[in-house]
Design a protein around this motif. Structure first.
Motif, PDB file in Angstrom:
ATOM      1  N   PHE A  25      74.401 -11.157  55.206  1.00 38.44           N
ATOM      2  CA  PHE A  25      74.035 -11.858  56.382  1.00 38.44           C
ATOM      3  C   PHE A  25      72.955 -11.493  57.189  1.00 38.44           C
ATOM      4  O   PHE A  25      72.415 -12.329  58.086  1.00 38.44           O
ATOM      5  N   ASP A  26      72.490 -10.229  56.893  1.00 41.15           N
ATOM      6  CA  ASP A  26      71.118  -9.792  57.854  1.00 41.15           C
ATOM      7  C   ASP A  26      69.956  -9.897  57.372  1.00 41.15           C
ATOM      8  O   ASP A  26      68.953  -9.632  58.112  1.00 41.15           O
ATOM      9  N   GLU A  27      69.817 -10.369  56.115  1.00 41.50           N
ATOM     10  CA  GLU A  27      68.625 -10.526  55.484  1.00 41.50           C
ATOM     11  C   GLU A  27      67.999 -11.724  55.983  1.00 41.50           C
ATOM     12  O   GLU A  27      68.375 -12.851  56.089  1.00 41.50           O
ATOM     13  N   PRO A  28      66.635 -11.602  56.305  1.00 36.80           N
ATOM     14  CA  PRO A  28      65.941 -12.866  56.748  1.00 36.80           C
ATOM     15  C   PRO A  28      65.680 -13.549  55.551  1.00 36.80           C
ATOM     16  O   PRO A  28      65.507 -13.383  54.573  1.00 36.80           O
ATOM     17  N   GLU A  29      65.565 -14.871  56.046  1.00 35.27           N
ATOM     18  CA  GLU A  29      64.950 -16.003  55.072  1.00 35.27           C
ATOM     19  C   GLU A  29      63.610 -15.965  54.933  1.00 35.27           C
ATOM     20  O   GLU A  29      62.847 -16.174  55.698  1.00 35.27           O
ATOM     21  N   THR A  30      63.279 -15.564  53.673  1.00 31.99           N
ATOM     22  CA  THR A  30      61.842 -15.098  53.345  1.00 31.99           C
ATOM     23  C   THR A  30      61.067 -16.222  52.524  1.00 31.99           C
ATOM     24  O   THR A  30      59.861 -16.262  52.620  1.00 31.99           O
ATOM     25  N   ASP A  63      53.985 -14.646  59.892  1.00 35.90           N
ATOM     26  CA  ASP A  63      55.244 -14.187  60.780  1.00 35.90           C
ATOM     27  C   ASP A  63      55.524 -12.853  60.483  1.00 35.90           C
ATOM     28  O   ASP A  63      56.029 -12.492  59.475  1.00 35.90           O
ATOM     29  N   VAL A  64      55.252 -12.005  61.175  1.00 33.10           N
ATOM     30  CA  VAL A  64      55.624 -10.622  61.061  1.00 33.10           C
ATOM     31  C   VAL A  64      56.893 -10.219  61.855  1.00 33.10           C
ATOM     32  O   VAL A  64      57.107 -10.463  63.202  1.00 33.10           O
ATOM     33  N   HIS A  65      57.753  -9.666  61.162  1.00 39.08           N
ATOM     34  CA  HIS A  65      59.079  -9.848  61.684  1.00 39.08           C
ATOM     35  C   HIS A  65      59.739  -8.373  61.073  1.00 39.08           C
ATOM     36  O   HIS A  65      59.210  -7.685  60.440  1.00 39.08           O
ATOM     37  N   ALA A  66      60.963  -8.316  61.621  1.00 44.92           N
ATOM     38  CA  ALA A  66      61.725  -7.119  60.944  1.00 44.92           C
ATOM     39  C   ALA A  66      63.423  -7.599  60.581  1.00 44.92           C
ATOM     40  O   ALA A  66      63.717  -8.656  61.366  1.00 44.92           O
ATOM     41  N   VAL A  67      63.845  -7.127  59.678  1.00 39.93           N
ATOM     42  CA  VAL A  67      65.205  -7.481  59.379  1.00 39.93           C
ATOM     43  C   VAL A  67      66.212  -7.463  60.353  1.00 39.93           C
ATOM     44  O   VAL A  67      67.293  -8.476  60.428  1.00 39.93           O
ATOM     45  N   LYS A  97      55.187 -14.491  55.233  1.00 38.23           N
ATOM     46  CA  LYS A  97      56.231 -13.865  55.992  1.00 38.23           C
ATOM     47  C   LYS A  97      56.467 -12.278  55.743  1.00 38.23           C
ATOM     48  O   LYS A  97      56.496 -12.100  54.519  1.00 38.23           O
ATOM     49  N   ILE A  98      56.024 -11.523  56.597  1.00 36.89           N
ATOM     50  CA  ILE A  98      55.754 -10.301  56.247  1.00 36.89           C
ATOM     51  C   ILE A  98      56.664  -9.300  57.127  1.00 36.89           C
ATOM     52  O   ILE A  98      56.724  -9.171  58.178  1.00 36.89           O
ATOM     53  N   ASP A  99      57.663  -8.541  56.543  1.00 30.97           N
ATOM     54  CA  ASP A  99      58.547  -7.683  57.245  1.00 30.97           C
ATOM     55  C   ASP A  99      57.668  -6.076  57.429  1.00 30.97           C
ATOM     56  O   ASP A  99      57.387  -5.692  56.541  1.00 30.97           O
ATOM     57  N   ALA A 100      57.455  -6.220  58.732  1.00 32.17           N
ATOM     58  CA  ALA A 100      56.746  -5.084  59.060  1.00 32.17           C
ATOM     59  C   ALA A 100      57.127  -3.643  58.759  1.00 32.17           C
ATOM     60  O   ALA A 100      56.416  -2.670  58.414  1.00 32.17           O
ATOM     61  N   GLU A 101      58.410  -3.404  58.551  1.00 31.59           N
ATOM     62  CA  GLU A 101      59.096  -2.141  58.110  1.00 31.59           C
ATOM     63  C   GLU A 101      59.148  -2.005  56.609  1.00 31.59           C
ATOM     64  O   GLU A 101      59.247  -0.999  55.954  1.00 31.59           O
ATOM     65  N   GLN A 102      59.168  -3.032  55.765  1.00 28.98           N
ATOM     66  CA  GLN A 102      59.788  -2.846  54.429  1.00 28.98           C
ATOM     67  C   GLN A 102      58.835  -3.402  53.295  1.00 28.98           C
ATOM     68  O   GLN A 102      58.823  -3.209  52.407  1.00 28.98           O
ATOM     69  N   ASP A 103      57.857  -4.494  53.698  1.00 28.84           N
ATOM     70  CA  ASP A 103      57.250  -5.329  52.816  1.00 28.84           C
ATOM     71  C   ASP A 103      55.929  -4.400  52.523  1.00 28.84           C
ATOM     72  O   ASP A 103      55.418  -3.548  53.537  1.00 28.84           O
ATOM     73  N   GLU A 107      52.967  -2.313  56.955  1.00 24.61           N
ATOM     74  CA  GLU A 107      52.324  -1.360  57.793  1.00 24.61           C
ATOM     75  C   GLU A 107      51.026  -1.584  58.036  1.00 24.61           C
ATOM     76  O   GLU A 107      50.466  -1.708  59.249  1.00 24.61           O
ATOM     77  N   PHE A 108      50.217  -2.219  57.097  1.00 25.07           N
ATOM     78  CA  PHE A 108      48.836  -2.341  57.244  1.00 25.07           C
ATOM     79  C   PHE A 108      48.614  -3.559  58.085  1.00 25.07           C
ATOM     80  O   PHE A 108      47.859  -3.388  59.001  1.00 25.07           O
ATOM     81  N   VAL A 109      49.366  -4.609  58.174  1.00 20.16           N
ATOM     82  CA  VAL A 109      49.153  -5.694  58.801  1.00 20.16           C
ATOM     83  C   VAL A 109      49.516  -5.329  60.345  1.00 20.16           C
ATOM     84  O   VAL A 109      48.937  -5.672  61.466  1.00 20.16           O
ATOM     85  N   SER A 110      50.568  -4.559  60.451  1.00 14.61           N
ATOM     86  CA  SER A 110      51.149  -4.234  61.705  1.00 14.61           C
ATOM     87  C   SER A 110      49.883  -3.323  62.482  1.00 14.61           C
ATOM     88  O   SER A 110      49.815  -3.552  63.824  1.00 14.61           O
ATOM     89  N   ARG A 111      49.586  -2.569  61.849  1.00 14.39           N
ATOM     90  CA  ARG A 111      48.439  -1.531  62.498  1.00 14.39           C
ATOM     91  C   ARG A 111      46.931  -2.436  62.723  1.00 14.39           C
ATOM     92  O   ARG A 111      46.563  -2.305  63.570  1.00 14.39           O
ATOM     93  N   ALA A 112      46.619  -3.305  61.655  1.00 10.24           N
ATOM     94  CA  ALA A 112      45.397  -4.091  61.731  1.00 10.24           C
ATOM     95  C   ALA A 112      45.422  -4.886  63.002  1.00 10.24           C
ATOM     96  O   ALA A 112      44.246  -5.194  63.672  1.00 10.24           O
TER      97      ALA A 112
END
Length: 153
Positions: A25-30, A63-67, A97-103, A107-112
């Motif tokens: 139930f917690d996984e985002p729809e990717t 879409d930069v997101h987190a689970v 759709k990029i999970d900032a913490e798992q994909d 990390e690159f996209v979040s920092r950039a």
């Protein structure tokens, strides 16, 4: 002793079941497969998306997101599935759709792009330059307005 082992076994089973149901139930729809069901988020790396953007002349929508992000889940179930939003975004953008913490690119996209809250919605050109960013939950009308704002006139 048997009672303690029985209680331990029951506890172990309950813990395992909670992980199974939590993951389900917690996984985002990717990925959305059918256009009528929402924005199609492509399975591309950021570099592959830049190449495709250069070939097509489109901007990249990310879409930069987190689970664990509640507003991210709400957008995945709501505005991203809206037929009109999907039509516009699928036509005008390369959608990621990029999970900032798992994909891998998270990390690159979040920092950039200085992402420090979720969801962060980015519009990026084929060279990887930020065109516009938006932070927080967005309604269907907000998403359509954003698309209009960044689209070439």
């Amino acid at each position: 002793m048997k009672r303690i082992l029985g209680i331990g076994l029951i506890a172990t089973v309950l813990v395992c079941l909670s992980f199974v149901s939590k993951d389900r139930f917690d996984e985002p729809e990717t990925t959305v497969i059918d256009k009528s069901e929402g924005i199609i988020f492509e399975s591309l790396t950021f570099e592959e998306a830049k190449i495709k953007a250069a070939e097509t002349g489109k901007l990249i929508f990310i879409d930069v997101h987190a689970v664990w992000c509640g507003p991210c889940k709400m957008m995945a179930r709501g505005p991203f599935k809206n037929e009109k939003v999907a039509q516009v975004y699928n036509e005008k953008f390369i959608n990621l759709k990029i999970d900032a913490e798992q994909d891998a690119d998270g990390e690159f996209v979040s920092r950039a792009f200085a992402v420090n809250a979720y969801p962060t919605l980015l519009f990026v050109d084929a060279k990887g330059k930020l065109v516009k960013s938006f932070v927080g939950y967005r309604s269907e009308d907000n998403l359509l307005g954003m698309a209009d704002m960044v689209s070439p006139k």
